[in-house]
Design an enzyme around this catalytic site. Structure first.
Site, PDB file in Angstrom:
ATOM      1  CE  LYS A  97      -3.374   2.742   2.353  1.00 34.70           C
ATOM      2  NZ  LYS A  97      -3.781   3.256   3.671  1.00 34.70           N
ATOM      3  N   GLY A 158      -7.954   9.684   9.530  1.00 36.45           N
ATOM      4  CA  GLY A 158      -8.273   9.767  10.949  1.00 36.45           C
ATOM      5  C   GLY A 158      -9.324  10.777  11.336  1.00 36.45           C
ATOM      6  N   GLY A 185     -10.758   8.345   6.412  1.00 31.99           N
ATOM      7  CA  GLY A 185     -11.826   9.248   6.789  1.00 31.99           C
ATOM      8  C   GLY A 185     -13.166   8.602   7.060  1.00 31.99           C
ATOM      9  CG  ASN A 206      -6.135   1.827  11.455  1.00 31.29           C
ATOM     10  OD1 ASN A 206      -4.940   1.901  11.217  1.00 31.29           O
ATOM     11  ND2 ASN A 206      -6.554   1.427  12.648  1.00 31.29           N
ATOM     12  CB  THR A 207      -9.109   6.215  12.731  1.00 33.52           C
ATOM     13  OG1 THR A 207      -7.774   6.466  12.306  1.00 33.52           O
ATOM     14  CG2 THR A 207      -9.423   7.093  13.937  1.00 33.52           C
TER      15      THR A 207
END
Length: 258
Positions: A97, A158, A185, A206-207
């Site tokens: 990535k 994030g 996002g 992720n976040t």
């Protein structure tokens, strides 16, 4: 759900998951399990990828997940290429990535350096999944350079703001010749569903999982959002209309028969 195919490889899940920000590796592992994901990203700057005893990697079953090293923190193409080469030398599959983010405040990807690094890595046999701004012109250049996917941001990393780049992502999807993965996002399962309803092939989260009160439960919710959005897209969403349109006939009422 229909399979996701990237570079000839088939995946049953369309949800990719990152490994940063979790309060513990055990919570991360539980979220991965609940997500049903088969592709897991790991920042190369955070792990010693050639050490099996690395604490983070011990919690990721590399027989179950494709470990997707990412070049997070790279400030230019040279740094990103070096990180990708190190991961391959350490025994990782040649998948990467690609992230080139010289701006430490907004973490927006550098389009010029990203394209440069993609061209180098593709020539070296890497399967490159580049993280980009939602720029349809850049997406086309990356596809022509041999990128295996394009990964436009929904909003800055994030922020949990959702798909703020909706119109540009729609153009990228319309013109795409490779899978489109909405990355960054996405803060709620509804955001993932929205991206998939647009026609995105997958999302990366992720976040939103890591900061949730219950990461595993949130991961399961995102998996359902991805599936619902994909099914909605395949079913064919109705057109958006400015005026109301009755779903039942406006004539033939009982009183009209008297």
């Amino acid at each position: 759900m229909d399979p996701l195919i990237i570079a000839g490889r088939c995946f049953s899940s369309r949800l990719m998951v990152g490994t940063g920000k979790f309060a513990s590796h055990l919570l991360m592992a539980a979220a991965l399990q609940a997500s049903g994901s088969e592709i897991v990203t790991v920042a190369l700057r955070r792990v010693d990828i050639d050490r099996e005893e690395d604490d983070l990697l011990r919690h990721i079953d590399r027989d179950k997940y494709l470990l997707l090293p990412n070049t997070s923190g790279a400030r230019d193409a040279e740094e990103a290429v070096r990180l990708a080469r190190l991961a391959r030398a350490a025994g990782c599959e040649p998948w990467v990535k690609l992230e080139v983010t010289p701006d430490p405040y907004y973490l927006l990807p550098d389009p010029i350096e990203t394209l440069k690094a993609t061209r180098i890595l593709v020539k070296e046999g890497f399967v490159v999944l580049p993280y980009i701004n939602a720029d349809p012109v850049l997406a086309k250049h990356l596809q022509e350079a041999g990128a295996a996917t394009v990964m436009p941001l929904g909003s800055p990393i994030g922020t949990n703001k959702g798909v703020r780049t909706r119109d540009s992502i729609a153009i990228i999807i319309e013109q795409a010749t490779v899978p489109v993965v909405v990355d960054a996002g996405l803060g709620a399962p509804s955001h993932a569903a929205e991206a998939m309803e647009l026609g995105a092939d997958a999302v990366l989260v992720n976040t939103a999982l890591a900061v949730a009160a219950d990461p595993a439960r949130m991961a399961a919710a995102f998996a359902k959002g991805v599936e619902a959005g994909r099914e909605g897209y395949l079913a064919g969403l109705g057109a958006v209309r400015r005026q109301a349109e009755a779903s039942s006939p406006l004539t033939g009422f009982l009183r009209d028969e008297t």
